[in-house]
Design a protein around this motif. Structure first.
Motif, short mmCIF file in Angstrom:
data_model
loop_
_atom_site.label_atom_id
_atom_site.label_comp_id
_atom_site.label_asym_id
_atom_site.label_seq_id
_atom_site.Cartn_x
_atom_site.Cartn_y
_atom_site.Cartn_z
N TRP A 101 0.26 52.02 -97.17
CA TRP A 101 -0.58 51.82 -95.99
C TRP A 101 -0.36 50.41 -95.43
O TRP A 101 -0.08 49.47 -96.17
CB TRP A 101 -2.03 51.97 -96.38
CG TRP A 101 -2.72 53.27 -96.07
CD1 TRP A 101 -3.89 53.41 -95.38
CD2 TRP A 101 -2.36 54.59 -96.48
NE1 TRP A 101 -4.25 54.75 -95.33
CE2 TRP A 101 -3.33 55.49 -95.99
CE3 TRP A 101 -1.29 55.12 -97.20
CZ2 TRP A 101 -3.28 56.86 -96.20
CZ3 TRP A 101 -1.22 56.48 -97.41
CH2 TRP A 101 -2.20 57.35 -96.92
N GLY A 102 -0.51 50.28 -94.13
CA GLY A 102 -0.37 48.97 -93.50
C GLY A 102 -0.48 49.10 -91.99
O GLY A 102 -1.03 50.08 -91.48
N LYS A 103 0.01 48.13 -91.27
CA LYS A 103 0.14 48.20 -89.82
C LYS A 103 1.61 47.95 -89.51
O LYS A 103 2.02 46.85 -89.16
CB LYS A 103 -0.75 47.16 -89.13
CG LYS A 103 -2.19 47.60 -88.93
CD LYS A 103 -2.30 48.69 -87.86
CE LYS A 103 -3.77 48.96 -87.56
NZ LYS A 103 -3.92 50.07 -86.60
N ARG A 112 -3.13 48.71 -98.75
CA ARG A 112 -2.85 47.69 -97.73
C ARG A 112 -3.46 46.35 -98.11
O ARG A 112 -2.84 45.30 -97.94
CB ARG A 112 -3.41 48.18 -96.40
CG ARG A 112 -3.26 47.17 -95.26
CD ARG A 112 -3.85 47.73 -93.97
NE ARG A 112 -3.81 46.76 -92.88
CZ ARG A 112 -4.30 46.97 -91.68
NH1 ARG A 112 -4.87 48.15 -91.41
NH2 ARG A 112 -4.23 46.05 -90.75
N SER A 150 -5.32 52.17 -90.21
CA SER A 150 -4.03 51.87 -90.82
C SER A 150 -2.97 52.90 -90.48
O SER A 150 -3.27 54.01 -90.03
CB SER A 150 -4.16 51.79 -92.35
OG SER A 150 -4.96 50.70 -92.75
N GLY A 200 0.10 55.09 -92.40
CA GLY A 200 0.41 55.50 -93.76
C GLY A 200 0.75 56.96 -93.84
O GLY A 200 0.61 57.70 -92.85
#
Length: 396
Positions: A15-17, A182, A211, A213
Motif C-alpha cells: 500500500w502507498g501513494k 504504508r 491509499s 494497493g
C-alpha cells in the motif's frame, strides 16, 4: 456436503501513494498469489475482479481488465462492486461458482488508485443517490460519520479520546513488521491526541488515509486440492454478505421499541451484528472459537464498535479489552495484527481481500514479526455503502 473451499495462494502489492494504474497493483498481487499457490495459469478457469469505479472503464470491467493484463487463458470472468465490502463479495462470487461446479480454480483480484484527500462521490449531480446528497448538501464526508460513532461510544460507554488513541498505538505497533503496510512507525497516545482535530472528537491520526494497493487470493475446490496433494491448507468456512433487516435499516443504530413502533418488532441484531452472526451460523462456530480478527478500522473508534459487533465481547466492553491488552498480539483475541487500515489506508476494492491474505498468513504461521501464536480460526469484517457488508471466516 462441505461448503468449504481451499485457499491455495495469497498475494499483495504494498500500500502507498504510488500514482500508477490500479491494474499494475492488481497484476502484482495476482502473480504473487499464483506463485504462492503453485498453480499453473492455465488451471485458473475463473477470474473475479474487484471493481474500481473511480478508475474509468477498466474499473467497471475489472474482471476482464485483470484477465487481459495477466494474459488471456480462456477463463470465465466476473466483476464485483460493493464499496468497502467489494473484495469479500468478489470472493463470494468465486466461491459460489466453485461450489456450483462451474469452476475449479479461481483468482480473485482487487486493486485501487485513490485521489488525495477524503473519498467523495464521482462528479455530476445524482439526486437519487443518498451518498451524493449527504456529501453535497451536508458536507458530510466519511470522517463526519466516524465522529458520530465515536461520540456515541463516549456518551454510552464512557470511551475517551485516549481510548481511541490507544487503538492507533496498538495497530501502529502491529504494522511495524508488515512489509505491505504504508505506515510503519510507532506512535504514542500523545501523538494522536495532539494531532489536528478533523471531526470532533477524532483527530487526524484516528482516521485512516486513502491509499493505492492491491490484493489477490487463489481458491480452489476441495477436489482439486486433494488431487494435487494440497491438504494442509487454510479453508474458507463462511462468507456473509447480508443486507439490513427492516426496520433496522439505518446503518447499525439500535431501534428501541416504543408504543408507536410496537407493531413493527425490532430486528434481532443490528446490521453490523447480523453480518457476523450470519457468518458464524454458516461456519457452525461461535465467537469464542475465534483466534484472530481483522476488522474495518476506518477510524479508531470504529474498531471498538466492530469488536462488539463480532460478539468478541459484550456491548460496551471493548474499551476494557483494549486497556487490558486483550486485543494486542499475545492477548486473548488479537485484533488487526496486520496493522489494519490505520497502517494501510483505504484501497477500497482490495481491503477485504487484504484481510483474507493476512488471516491466511496468520493461520499458516507465516506472519513474521506479527504472528498470533496458535491461530486456528480468523474472522474479518467490513461495511460498505447502501447496505453492503461482509464477514469472512477462515480456518486451518
Amino acid at each position: 456436503m462441505s461448503n468449504d473451499v481451499a485457499i491455495l495462494g495469497v498475494g499483495m502489492h504494498p500500500w502507498g501513494k504510488w500514482g500508477h494504474s490500479f491494474v499494475k497493483y492488481g497484476v502484482k498481487a495476482a502473480r504473487a498469489a499464483l506463485a504462492d499457490a503453485g498453480v499453473p495459469w492455465t488451471d485458473v478457469d475463473l477470474i473475479v475482479g474487484g471493481e474500481t469505479v473511480r478508475n474509468g472503464y477498466g474499473g467497471y470491467v475489472a474482471g476482464s481488465t485483470f484477465a487481459q493484463a495477466l494474459g488471456w487463458n480462456g477463463a470465465r470472468v466476473a466483476t464485483s462492486y460493493a464499496a468497502c465490502a467489494t473484495g469479500a463479495q468478489a470472493l463470494d462470487t468465486a466461491r459460489s461458482r466453485i461450489l456450483a461446479g462451474q469452476a475449479e480454480v479461481a483468482l480473485v483480484v482487487g486493486a485501487d488508485t485513490t485521489p488525495k484527500g477524503f473519498l467523495a462521490p464521482n462528479a455530476g449531480e445524482r439526486w437519487d443517490d443518498p451518498d451524493w446528497l449527504r456529501f453535497k448538501l451536508m458536507g458530510m464526508t466519511n470522517p463526519g460519520y466516524f465522529a458520530l460513532y465515536a461520540r456515541r461510544r463516549m456518551d454510552l460507554f464512557g470511551a475517551t479520546s485516549e481510548d481511541f488513541a490507544a487503538v492507533k498505538v496498538k495497530n501502529a505497533k502491529h504494522g511495524l513488521n508488515n512489509p505491505y503496510a504504508r505506515y510503519r512507525k510507532e506512535v504514542s497516545v500523545a501523538d494522536v491526541v495532539n494531532s489536528a482535530v478533523v471531526s470532533d472528537p477524532l483527530h487526524l491520526l484516528d482516521i485512516c488515509a486513502t491509499s493505492d494497493g492491491g490484493a489477490a487470493v487463489v481458491i480452489a475446490s476441495e477436489e482439486y486440492a486433494k488431487r494435487h496433494g494440497l491438504t494442509d491448507v487454510v479453508r474458507i468456512k463462511a462468507i456473509s454478505t447480508v443486507t439490513p433487516t427492516f426496520p433496522n435499516t439505518v446503518i447499525d443504530m439500535p431501534l428501541f421499541s416504543t408504543e408507536s413502533t410496537a407493531a413493527v418488532p425490532a430486528a434481532e441484531f443490528t446490521f453490523k451484528e447480523s453480518i457476523a452472526q450470519a457468518a458464524y451460523e454458516e461456519a457452525g462456530i461461535g465467537p469464542s472459537d475465534v483466534s484472530v480478527a481483522e476488522v474495518y478500522d476506518l477510524s479508531t473508534a470504529l474498531e471498538l464498535d466492530w469488536i462488539e459487533d463480532l460478539a468478541l465481547c459484550k456491548r460496551g466492553e471493548a474499551e476494557s479489552l483494549l486497556r487490558n491488552g486483550d486485543t494486542t498480539i499475545g492477548g486473548r483475541i488479537p485484533v488487526n495484527p496486520s496493522g489494519g487500515l490505520a497502517c494501510f489506508g483505504e484501497a477500497v476494492p482490495a481491503q477485504a481481500l487484504a484481510q483474507v491474505c493476512e488471516l491466511t498468513w496468520q493461520l499458516r504461521g507465516q506472519a513474521e514479526g506479527r504472528q498470533v501464536e496458535g491461530a486456528r480460526i480468523g474472522i474479518t469484517a467490513n461495511q460498505g455503502l447502501f447496505g453492503h457488508g461482509s464477514s469472512v471466516i477462515v480456518a486451518k
